[in-house]
Scaffold this motif. Structure first.
Motif, PDB file in Angstrom:
ATOM      1  N   LEU A 147       0.831  -1.209   0.000  1.00  0.00           N
ATOM      2  CA  LEU A 147       0.000   0.000   0.000  1.00  0.00           C
ATOM      3  C   LEU A 147       0.866   1.261   0.000  1.00  0.00           C
ATOM      4  O   LEU A 147       0.561   2.235  -0.697  1.00  0.00           O
ATOM      5  N   ALA A 148       1.941   1.240   0.766  1.00  0.00           N
ATOM      6  CA  ALA A 148       2.861   2.386   0.785  1.00  0.00           C
ATOM      7  C   ALA A 148       3.489   2.589  -0.590  1.00  0.00           C
ATOM      8  O   ALA A 148       3.651   3.729  -1.052  1.00  0.00           O
ATOM      9  N   ALA A 149       3.817   1.485  -1.270  1.00  0.00           N
ATOM     10  CA  ALA A 149       4.411   1.564  -2.611  1.00  0.00           C
ATOM     11  C   ALA A 149       3.408   2.142  -3.612  1.00  0.00           C
ATOM     12  O   ALA A 149       3.757   3.003  -4.433  1.00  0.00           O
ATOM     13  N   VAL A 150       2.157   1.682  -3.534  1.00  0.00           N
ATOM     14  CA  VAL A 150       1.112   2.203  -4.427  1.00  0.00           C
ATOM     15  C   VAL A 150       0.929   3.694  -4.204  1.00  0.00           C
ATOM     16  O   VAL A 150       0.827   4.488  -5.150  1.00  0.00           O
ATOM     17  N   TRP A 151       0.904   4.087  -2.933  1.00  0.00           N
ATOM     18  CA  TRP A 151       0.722   5.507  -2.604  1.00  0.00           C
ATOM     19  C   TRP A 151       1.912   6.335  -3.108  1.00  0.00           C
ATOM     20  O   TRP A 151       1.737   7.420  -3.655  1.00  0.00           O
ATOM     21  N   ALA A 152       3.132   5.815  -2.953  1.00  0.00           N
ATOM     22  CA  ALA A 152       4.317   6.529  -3.385  1.00  0.00           C
ATOM     23  C   ALA A 152       4.362   6.685  -4.909  1.00  0.00           C
ATOM     24  O   ALA A 152       4.774   7.720  -5.426  1.00  0.00           O
ATOM     25  N   ILE A 153       3.930   5.643  -5.632  1.00  0.00           N
ATOM     26  CA  ILE A 153       3.899   5.708  -7.098  1.00  0.00           C
ATOM     27  C   ILE A 153       2.859   6.727  -7.567  1.00  0.00           C
ATOM     28  O   ILE A 153       3.100   7.518  -8.474  1.00  0.00           O
ATOM     29  N   HIS A 154       1.684   6.676  -6.956  1.00  0.00           N
ATOM     30  CA  HIS A 154       0.607   7.576  -7.354  1.00  0.00           C
ATOM     31  C   HIS A 154       0.862   9.010  -6.913  1.00  0.00           C
ATOM     32  O   HIS A 154       0.485   9.957  -7.597  1.00  0.00           O
ATOM     33  N   GLU A 155       1.517   9.169  -5.779  1.00  0.00           N
ATOM     34  CA  GLU A 155       1.727  10.482  -5.193  1.00  0.00           C
ATOM     35  C   GLU A 155       3.148  10.542  -4.616  1.00  0.00           C
ATOM     36  O   GLU A 155       3.339  10.379  -3.400  1.00  0.00           O
TER      37      GLU A 155
END
Length: 200
Positions: A189-197
């Motif tokens: 989830l942290a990776a998804v958030w970092a990629i998106h934002e």
């Protein structure tokens, strides 16, 4: 109400199928780890002779103790039986299915949500048994699914705020308390958030 009619039907079918399995094949679903949670519940009802944390089956998994506590009302309603103990993970699995359906419906479409729900219900014998195993893995799935759903609402639909951030932290913390394997979900989830934002 119409929006949740399909979900209500899906949850009813899931509960009926699992109750039939429990009533006809509970001996096949036996898991020795369940017994420690039943013992904890019985001790709480009769009056614990040891500090509550001493009844945890595994020192690194607080979820097993929580399940023991949650078993108390089921034991009071149905008696201290193995069937009553199995109703706790069944409740967790039902809640996980509800969140899974809502997540797929909100981020994909209703058809996808129905297909995923049917695959969850009419699954392999191994998964069917897994959905009624008490302990920590089944229960931690609920916290993982809730965290994924909430994170996607915050990331992709902009539904943020202090209350949602606090709830996400609570879900991640409590999920980890149940089982350390949920840390994998938080990293993703942290990776998804970092990629998106990237600036988050």
């Amino acid at each position: 109400v119409k929006k949740y009619r399909t979900l209500a039907i899906i949850l009813t079918v899931f509960l009926l199928t699992r109750l039939v399995v429990l009533l006809t094949s509970i001996d096949v679903l036996f898991n020795s780890e369940d017994l420690s949670m039943g013992a904890a519940a019985k001790e709480i009802i009769s009056g614990a002779h040891l500090p509550l944390f001493e009844y945890s089956y595994l020192t690194y998994s607080g979820g097993m103790l929580v399940v023991g506590i949650l078993t108390v009302p089921f034991f009071l309603l149905f008696g201290p039986t193995y069937f009553a103990l199995k109703l706790v993970p069944l409740a967790f699995s039902t809640a996980t299915l509800a969140l899974l359906y809502l997540f797929c419906r909100d981020f994909f479409n209703r058809r996808t949500a129905v297909i995923v729900a049917l695959l969850y219900i009419f699954s392999s014998a191994v998964w069917c048994a897994f959905t009624v195993y008490a302990g920590f893995h089944v229960e931690s799935l609920l916290f993982s699914m809730a965290a994924v759903y909430l994170s996607f609402l915050m990331i992709f639909k902009g539904k943020r705020g202090p209350a949602r951030c606090f709830l996400l932290g609570l879900l991640c913390g409590f999920g980890t308390y149940f089982s350390y394997t949920t840390i994998v979900v938080w990293v993703v989830l942290a990776a998804v958030w970092a990629i998106h934002e990237p600036g988050f």
